[in-house]
Motif scaffolding. Sequence first.
Motif, PDB file in Angstrom:
ATOM      1  N   LEU A  54      87.349 123.517  73.449  1.00 46.11           N
ATOM      2  CA  LEU A  54      86.891 122.937  72.186  1.00 46.11           C
ATOM      3  C   LEU A  54      87.147 121.434  72.148  1.00 46.11           C
ATOM      4  O   LEU A  54      86.348 120.681  71.602  1.00 46.11           O
ATOM      5  CB  LEU A  54      87.571 123.621  71.006  1.00 46.11           C
ATOM      6  CG  LEU A  54      86.993 124.977  70.622  1.00 46.11           C
ATOM      7  CD1 LEU A  54      87.911 125.694  69.641  1.00 46.11           C
ATOM      8  CD2 LEU A  54      85.597 124.817  70.030  1.00 46.11           C
ATOM      9  N   THR A  97      88.244 124.645  63.579  1.00 45.87           N
ATOM     10  CA  THR A  97      89.185 125.140  64.591  1.00 45.87           C
ATOM     11  C   THR A  97      90.281 124.129  64.903  1.00 45.87           C
ATOM     12  O   THR A  97      91.054 124.345  65.828  1.00 45.87           O
ATOM     13  CB  THR A  97      88.449 125.506  65.890  1.00 45.87           C
ATOM     14  OG1 THR A  97      87.761 124.349  66.381  1.00 45.87           O
ATOM     15  CG2 THR A  97      87.472 126.654  65.678  1.00 45.87           C
ATOM     16  N   LEU A 142      93.500 130.923  69.005  1.00 46.50           N
ATOM     17  CA  LEU A 142      92.945 130.283  70.183  1.00 46.50           C
ATOM     18  C   LEU A 142      93.940 130.271  71.332  1.00 46.50           C
ATOM     19  O   LEU A 142      95.112 129.955  71.140  1.00 46.50           O
ATOM     20  CB  LEU A 142      92.569 128.828  69.873  1.00 46.50           C
ATOM     21  CG  LEU A 142      91.420 128.608  68.913  1.00 46.50           C
ATOM     22  CD1 LEU A 142      91.243 127.117  68.646  1.00 46.50           C
ATOM     23  CD2 LEU A 142      90.145 129.189  69.461  1.00 46.50           C
ATOM     24  N   THR A 143      93.462 130.561  72.505  1.00 44.50           N
ATOM     25  CA  THR A 143      94.286 130.392  73.686  1.00 44.50           C
ATOM     26  C   THR A 143      94.271 128.916  74.067  1.00 44.50           C
ATOM     27  O   THR A 143      93.421 128.154  73.594  1.00 44.50           O
ATOM     28  CB  THR A 143      93.728 131.222  74.851  1.00 44.50           C
ATOM     29  OG1 THR A 143      92.410 130.752  75.157  1.00 44.50           O
ATOM     30  CG2 THR A 143      93.696 132.716  74.510  1.00 44.50           C
ATOM     31  N   ALA A 147      90.946 127.940  75.503  1.00 48.46           N
ATOM     32  CA  ALA A 147      89.913 127.830  74.467  1.00 48.46           C
ATOM     33  C   ALA A 147      90.078 126.531  73.687  1.00 48.46           C
ATOM     34  O   ALA A 147      89.092 125.849  73.390  1.00 48.46           O
ATOM     35  CB  ALA A 147      89.973 129.023  73.520  1.00 48.46           C
ATOM     36  N   ALA A 148      91.325 126.172  73.357  1.00 50.82           N
ATOM     37  CA  ALA A 148      91.580 124.920  72.642  1.00 50.82           C
ATOM     38  C   ALA A 148      91.145 123.725  73.479  1.00 50.82           C
ATOM     39  O   ALA A 148      90.583 122.757  72.956  1.00 50.82           O
ATOM     40  CB  ALA A 148      93.059 124.812  72.279  1.00 50.82           C
TER      41      ALA A 148
END
Length: 194
Positions: free
Chosen positions: A30, A169, A22-23, A26-27
């Motif tokens: 989320l 994730t 994950l970039t 992206a984190a």
Amino acid sequence: MTTSGRLTAAHLEHVEAPGAMLTKPAARALAVFRISLGFVFLWAFLDKTFGWGFATTSERAWINGGSPTKGFLSSVAVGPFEGFFHSIAGDPWANWLFMLGLLGIGLALIAGIGLRIAAGAATAMMALMWIAEWPLARHTSSGEPTSSTNPITDYHFLYAVGAIVVAFTYAGHTWGLGRWWAQLPFVQRHRWLI
């Protein structure tokens, strides 16, 4: 990347660790999703408890003697489990289990801890609610249209999948207590609590 094939500092800001999937953006996305999903569950708990006038009026609030399950379950008018849901509508154990589920799932998702348990509980709750609404049917038991628009993928399915995604994730590590939680000795010994 530079022409030599090495990552520069500018490129590393998007990666948490070598090999990370994950970039950072992206984190963070989320994390926003996790907190938002948690708030859906927490809000339902608060509105049903205190009757803030959104889905539950003050007169029907749980603290005023109302039942969080009676209205929904007694109005089930479709599917093979219609009678079962009518039989448990308003039962104290059903009220408590439902409300504790909403509260626990909501708080866990917002805090970013116990996401595996929260995902399991959210999936179970959403599966039961999906079964109660039985979107596979086009007509109720009295012959009225159900207004079902999709027999499989509805908000119940998406909430369950969303809870599973944030658990898998490690979305609680960003803007949550997940990283701290995962380091606790008790959680280290019982990894299913992550």
